[in-house]
Design an enzyme around this catalytic site. Structure first.
Site, PDB file in Angstrom:
ATOM      1  N   SER A  37       0.996   4.817  16.566  1.00 60.91           N
ATOM      2  CA  SER A  37       1.894   3.820  15.969  1.00 60.91           C
ATOM      3  C   SER A  37       3.361   4.058  16.283  1.00 60.91           C
ATOM      4  CB  SER A  37       1.711   3.775  14.453  1.00 60.91           C
ATOM      5  OG  SER A  37       2.004   5.039  13.866  1.00 60.91           O
ATOM      6  N   ASP A 328       8.887   2.224   6.570  1.00 60.28           N
ATOM      7  CA  ASP A 328       7.862   2.336   5.534  1.00 60.28           C
ATOM      8  C   ASP A 328       7.678   3.820   5.228  1.00 60.28           C
ATOM      9  OD1 ASP A 328       6.271   3.335   7.616  1.00 60.28           O
ATOM     10  OD2 ASP A 328       5.076   1.514   7.812  1.00 60.28           O
ATOM     11  N   HIS A 331       6.938   5.485   9.073  1.00 58.92           N
ATOM     12  CA  HIS A 331       7.537   5.126  10.358  1.00 58.92           C
ATOM     13  C   HIS A 331       9.042   4.888  10.251  1.00 58.92           C
ATOM     14  CE1 HIS A 331       3.268   3.721  10.401  1.00 58.92           C
ATOM     15  NE2 HIS A 331       3.289   4.343  11.561  1.00 58.92           N
TER      16      HIS A 331
END
Length: 354
Positions: A37, A328, A331
């Site tokens: 991610s 978040d 990240h």
């Protein structure tokens, strides 16, 4: 406090790069991305997994304010690095139906949020395992050769910069899970060595497929991610030292691996790109970079939310993400991603590959 003017700094930095590349000539025709991610630009949008981010408020500061599947409010490091090499401002996701092979000739991303070196990590959230990313890369090679011809395609594949950013999930979403079987099979050092072996095999595999310029990314100070700090109640929600130490140990092993690979693979240029130090400096001295909040993310409460828990219906999401290091609970924000990418580019990618 030093105010960080995001857009202005980007313009100055790009102007310096244009001058440098005018003198040296650009040697990088494309950016090819593998990983998780930290660099996924939208591949998880089209697979059957709960780990997605193709909805608001993700992407609210992206061009057009649209969610793309990037786990941030805007761009991720691979996008900035592509721009630093004077390629496109964004790297398209290979599985995104909006793009075709004509879009992938200067950059393509095979990364999948939630994946790891270990196949069992990808299985936790049903995402794309690393071996499958390589299969997509092989398919891409065939499509590129058909589109451009053998000679031009081979030039792009051999001169492209390959960015590899992966590994955090192997520890936080696999080994250290209460239900994780790997901790019963391996000590932490044995597991690190197991992952390093997979990393070596992966790099050798893409080298045999034509890759020559490769950047192997290290782990961040993963004990300082807001999600981990939230669980550290006894420690006053401070960074978890154990996880940070594991990240540093693993990074040291990756550095040794990179040195070995440069000796073993003729004509290969393998770099170790380490985000650990720059991210930890941002967390410890946020005012130097214009940040105000380091322990929680901008989205929702910022303590534990990511993916579907970070959504447009949360009343707690911040109004100005540039004050936050994290978007978040897991990240970084676009601004933090830019600082990390700039650091990595200036310290290793630019001097080595330009």
């Amino acid at each position: 406090m030093v105010i960080f003017h995001h857009g202005f700094i980007i313009l100055i930095f790009l102007a310096q790069l244009i001058t440098l590349q005018h003198v040296l000539g650009s040697k990088v025709p494309a950016i090819i991305v593998f990983g998780d991610s930290s660099v996924d630009t939208g591949n998880n949008n089209v697979i059957a997994t709960v780990l997605k981010s193709n909805f608001r408020p993700y992407g609210r500061d992206f061009d057009g304010g649209r969610p793309t599947g990037r786990f941030s409010n805007g761009r991720v490091p691979a996008d900035f690095i592509s721009e630093f090499f004077r390629l496109k401002k964004t790297v398209p996701a290979y599985l995104d139906p909006m793009y075709d092979i004509s879009n992938f000739s200067t950059g393509v991303c095979f990364a999948s949020a939630g994946t790891g070196y270990d196949n069992s990590t990808a299985a936790v959230l049903s995402v794309i395992p690393l071996w499958k990313e390589v299969e997509y890369y092989k398919e891409y090679q065939a499509r590129l050769r058909e589109y451009l011809g053998e000679r031009e395609a081979n030039h792009i594949l051999s001169e492209a910069v390959y960015l590899i950013s992966i590994g955090t999930n192997d520890f936080l979403e696999n080994y250290y899970l209460p239900t994780g079987a790997r901790s019963l099979q391996f000590t932490i050092e044995q597991y690190q060595n197991f992952l390093v072996g997979i990393a070596r095999n992966f790099i050798v595999q893409i080298y045999n497929l034509g890759a020559r310029k490769m950047s192997l990314g290290g782990l961040p100070p993963m004990g300082c991610l807001p999600l981990e700090r939230t669980t550290n109640i006894i420690g006053g929600n401070a960074c978890i030292s154990k996880y940070n130490n594991v990240a540093k140990q693993f990074n040291s092993k990756l550095e040794v691996l990179v040195n070995q690979l440069n000796g073993d693979l003729p004509d290969a240029k393998v770099l170790f790109s380490n985000p650990y130090g720059i991210l930890l400096r941002m967390i410890r001295r946020p005012s130097l970079y214009g940040f105000e909040e380091t322990s929680r993310g901008c989205c929702a409460t910022g303590r534990f939310e990511m993916s579907y828990l970070c959504n447009e219906f949360s009343p707690f999401t911040c109004t100005d993400a540039t004050k936050f290091i994290f978007w978040d609970s897991f990240h970084p924000t676009e601004k933090a991603n830019f600082i990390i990418a700039k650091h990595v580019f200036e310290r290793s990618l630019g001097p080595k590959f330009l």
